[in-house]
Design a protein around this motif. Sequence first.
Motif: not given
Length: 323
Positions: A134-152
Amino acid sequence: MDEMTRLRELRADVPVPDRAALAPGRQRLTEAAAAGRRVRRLRADWRVAAVGAAAAITVAAVLGTQLGGAAAPSRSGPASTAGTLRLDSPAEVLNRAADALEKQPAGPEPRDDQWIYTRTAQVASLGGPDGSSLSPVTYQPGWVPYDNSAAAENGKDDDYRTARQVYRAADELPDDPARLLAEIRAFYPTGHTAESPPEGKAQHSFRAIGLMAEAYPVTPAALARIYRAMATIPGIRVTGHLVKDAAGREAIAITRKEDDRREQREILLSPHDFGYVGLRAVVTEDYTYKLSTGTTLKFKAGQILISKARIEAAVVDAKGQKP
């Protein structure tokens, strides 16, 4: 959140890989793509992520199957918010979970200018010759706009849904389980090509409802309806003991074997408040996979292909902010 995007983010934080170490994972990923396996997020999801992580995470660590260990062999589960829960009926577990969630108050819907912060942990199989790498355990933070209309609107993934879209769709789901499942299948559609044939109805329901359960934020009342509908999907089971998520925490595993795979999908719930905490893909029977290089990868029943845990989730006012 898009699993393949998350894997690319993980890759940015790891050392430059050794080419020899990456060869088996890269070769398997290439062969899988050439064979026409489905690579869009909602249809391939953890199957492609499990293969892709071998190349994306890069550093192998032999952890055996310790993350698949049970908390205890007892058929009785944890002392949860609803009292001691027996893990021998998925309908009992999910309906008890729904009962508890319905008592929780709902907070306000996030504003369009706010962000969804998550911190996750992930491990994946590297398909070692003994089937235990198995790979090592990797921890990752992330942020996404609540209204991410541009990406959609501008993204290449037709299946992308913003946090606001999911929140509102979940809040409008009907009480009737059959109608609810039909709406979720329409919200998260399946493929219709020769290389990506449509899923069976039950498998599609379980995959789609898992994506809805994973979403954040979702009101407690909406999640309660989701759980009650999940309990009606043919073929679902509950593991008779607590399992470990990618962060090593105990969790309830609601499972269903994939119709066309020797693997099962597992939706992991907190044994304390019944919230969603992660997902796993687990091998259901021994099998081997031979690469064109001649290397044979072994997979054993009970082996984890991929495990992802959500450690934190919150609504924040700006990208980079933490609760």
